[in-house]
Write a protein that holds these residues in place. Structure first.
Motif, PDB file in Angstrom:
ATOM      1  N   GLN A  42      24.860  85.032  14.135  1.00  0.00           N
ATOM      2  CA  GLN A  42      25.203  83.604  14.122  1.00  0.00           C
ATOM      3  C   GLN A  42      26.503  83.351  14.890  1.00  0.00           C
ATOM      4  OE1 GLN A  42      24.715  81.656  10.175  1.00  0.00           O
ATOM      5  NE2 GLN A  42      23.836  83.610   9.556  1.00  0.00           N
ATOM      6  N   GLY A  43      27.330  84.401  14.996  1.00  0.00           N
ATOM      7  CA  GLY A  43      28.572  84.292  15.767  1.00  0.00           C
ATOM      8  C   GLY A  43      29.550  83.277  15.229  1.00  0.00           C
ATOM      9  N   SER A  44      29.551  83.089  13.914  1.00  0.00           N
ATOM     10  CA  SER A  44      30.421  82.050  13.328  1.00  0.00           C
ATOM     11  C   SER A  44      31.899  82.355  13.514  1.00  0.00           C
ATOM     12  CB  SER A  44      30.110  81.884  11.843  1.00  0.00           C
ATOM     13  OG  SER A  44      28.770  81.467  11.668  1.00  0.00           O
ATOM     14  N   ALA A  45      32.275  83.625  13.386  1.00  0.00           N
ATOM     15  CA  ALA A  45      33.686  83.993  13.593  1.00  0.00           C
ATOM     16  C   ALA A  45      34.080  83.735  15.048  1.00  0.00           C
ATOM     17  CB  ALA A  45      33.919  85.452  13.222  1.00  0.00           C
ATOM     18  N   THR A  46      33.154  84.002  15.949  1.00  0.00           N
ATOM     19  CA  THR A  46      33.404  83.800  17.379  1.00  0.00           C
ATOM     20  C   THR A  46      33.640  82.320  17.684  1.00  0.00           C
ATOM     21  OG1 THR A  46      32.033  85.725  17.899  1.00  0.00           O
ATOM     22  CG2 THR A  46      32.416  84.168  19.682  1.00  0.00           C
ATOM     23  N   THR A  47      32.749  81.458  17.210  1.00  0.00           N
ATOM     24  CA  THR A  47      32.908  80.022  17.482  1.00  0.00           C
ATOM     25  C   THR A  47      34.081  79.431  16.696  1.00  0.00           C
ATOM     26  OG1 THR A  47      31.179  79.568  15.839  1.00  0.00           O
ATOM     27  CG2 THR A  47      30.523  79.563  18.135  1.00  0.00           C
ATOM     28  N   SER A  48      34.381  80.009  15.515  1.00  0.00           N
ATOM     29  CA  SER A  48      35.521  79.533  14.714  1.00  0.00           C
ATOM     30  C   SER A  48      36.840  79.721  15.453  1.00  0.00           C
ATOM     31  CB  SER A  48      35.600  80.284  13.380  1.00  0.00           C
ATOM     32  OG  SER A  48      34.527  79.938  12.544  1.00  0.00           O
ATOM     33  N   LEU A  49      36.849  80.662  16.409  1.00  0.00           N
ATOM     34  CA  LEU A  49      38.067  80.925  17.171  1.00  0.00           C
ATOM     35  C   LEU A  49      37.996  80.332  18.579  1.00  0.00           C
ATOM     36  CD1 LEU A  49      38.763  84.484  15.810  1.00  0.00           C
ATOM     37  CD2 LEU A  49      40.144  82.432  15.442  1.00  0.00           C
ATOM     38  N   ASP A  93      22.361  87.611  20.854  1.00  0.00           N
ATOM     39  CA  ASP A  93      21.796  88.912  21.254  1.00  0.00           C
ATOM     40  C   ASP A  93      21.672  89.856  20.059  1.00  0.00           C
ATOM     41  OD1 ASP A  93      21.744  88.054  23.847  1.00  0.00           O
ATOM     42  OD2 ASP A  93      23.531  89.134  24.481  1.00  0.00           O
ATOM     43  N   LEU A  94      22.567  89.689  19.083  1.00  0.00           N
ATOM     44  CA  LEU A  94      22.568  90.580  17.912  1.00  0.00           C
ATOM     45  C   LEU A  94      21.394  90.327  16.965  1.00  0.00           C
ATOM     46  CD1 LEU A  94      26.318  90.749  16.742  1.00  0.00           C
ATOM     47  CD2 LEU A  94      24.951  92.622  17.659  1.00  0.00           C
ATOM     48  N   ALA A  95      20.631  89.276  17.213  1.00  0.00           N
ATOM     49  CA  ALA A  95      19.561  88.893  16.276  1.00  0.00           C
ATOM     50  C   ALA A  95      18.578  90.029  16.005  1.00  0.00           C
ATOM     51  CB  ALA A  95      18.825  87.662  16.778  1.00  0.00           C
ATOM     52  N   GLY A  96      18.258  90.825  17.009  1.00  0.00           N
ATOM     53  CA  GLY A  96      17.298  91.914  16.802  1.00  0.00           C
ATOM     54  C   GLY A  96      17.944  93.284  16.778  1.00  0.00           C
ATOM     55  N   ILE A  97      19.248  93.317  16.462  1.00  0.00           N
ATOM     56  CA  ILE A  97      20.011  94.573  16.594  1.00  0.00           C
ATOM     57  C   ILE A  97      19.515  95.673  15.654  1.00  0.00           C
ATOM     58  CG2 ILE A  97      21.858  93.960  14.961  1.00  0.00           C
ATOM     59  CD1 ILE A  97      22.253  95.839  18.332  1.00  0.00           C
TER      60      ILE A  97
END
Length: 263
Positions: A42-49, A93-97
């Motif tokens: 979801q990349g929430s930490a990424t977008t939070s910054l 990209d991490l969705a299917g990691i």
């Protein structure tokens, strides 16, 4: 040598990302060298910054797949004028990691191998885990020295934690074979509404269950902490004098003291 801490709970909406981002920023405020790794599709930490994921030249997925090393995908994140931390961003990209990792040798140690190359450059490496107990979260746990568990002060807060604790025990047992250890850094009570009896009842229930393992700092419900991510900055930057900023600094101080007193 840096300490690696996973921030994990398979239950969503408990404040994992808010904790990861603001604890990392608060540790930086105390002059600690900090690396934050976003391990959630979801990349929430990424977008939070404030990071625009569509413009990234690399992210955690590239490092896990062996296409880049961690240093190549790190970004420098300003907290306040004189404080900075580094971050490894995440994208969809991490969705299917999990499916990608399971086909690799030593698939639960992929992140560990990446972090080992950089951990000496940091005092703390924080991993914001996805709300699941799949291969990615196992990777985070196997790479970690400890796990911090956020629990929201709401009904059924402890429900489902048994599964996480069982997973932690399995990892602990396996790491012992390699003469390594995974401890529980502490349980963090989040989203406490001080005005309600129900909130305090959960506090007491969690303290009874985890005893001394609960952080003394509680994170109360706070509008500023919810608004800060929309501006792409941690609470220390958005509202440095707010009660939320004070609470996360208190948490960082408690974590630092807990670790320095052990040595």
């Amino acid at each position: 040598m840096g300490k690696v801490i996973s921030i994990a709970n398979q239950k969503g909406g408990v404040g994992k990302t808010t904790t990861s981002v603001n604890l990392a920023a608060s540790l930086a405020f105390y002059n600690k060298r900090v690396l934050l790794i976003d391990f959630d599709a979801q990349g929430s930490a990424t977008t939070s910054l404030g990071i625009n994921r569509s413009q990234l030249k690399g992210n955690l997925y590239d490092a896990l797949m062996g296409d880049k090393n961690l240093e190549e995908v790190m970004l420098s994140i300003p907290v306040l004028d004189k404080y900075h931390m580094h971050m490894v961003p995440a994208t969809i990209d991490l969705a299917g990691i999990d499916m990608k990792l399971i086909g690799l040798d030593d698939h639960v140690y992929i992140l560990d191998k990446l972090i080992r190359k950089v951990k000496d450059s940091y005092d703390y490496v924080l991993i914001d885990c996805a709300p699941a107990l799949g291969i990615s979260t196992l990777n985070a746990l196997y790479a970690s020295d400890s796990v911090l568990i956020p629990i929201q002060c709401q009904f059924l807060a402890i429900d489902g934690l048994t599964q996480l604790l069982n997973t932690v025990r399995v990892v602990q047992k396996n790491l012992k074979i390699n003469h390594r250890e995974l401890t529980i850094e502490g349980v963090l009570l989040t989203m406490l509404d001080k005005r309600t009896k129900a909130g305090w009842a959960i506090v007491n229930e969690v303290k009874e269950y985890f005893q001394e393992g609960v952080f003394k700092t509680f994170i109360t419900s706070n509008v500023a902490a919810q608004v800060a991510p929309t501006y792409g900055v941690p609470i220390l930057t958005y509202a440095p004098k707010s009660s939320a900023a004070s609470l996360y600094k208190s948490l960082a101080k408690e974590l630092i003291e807990n670790n320095e007193n052990k040595h």
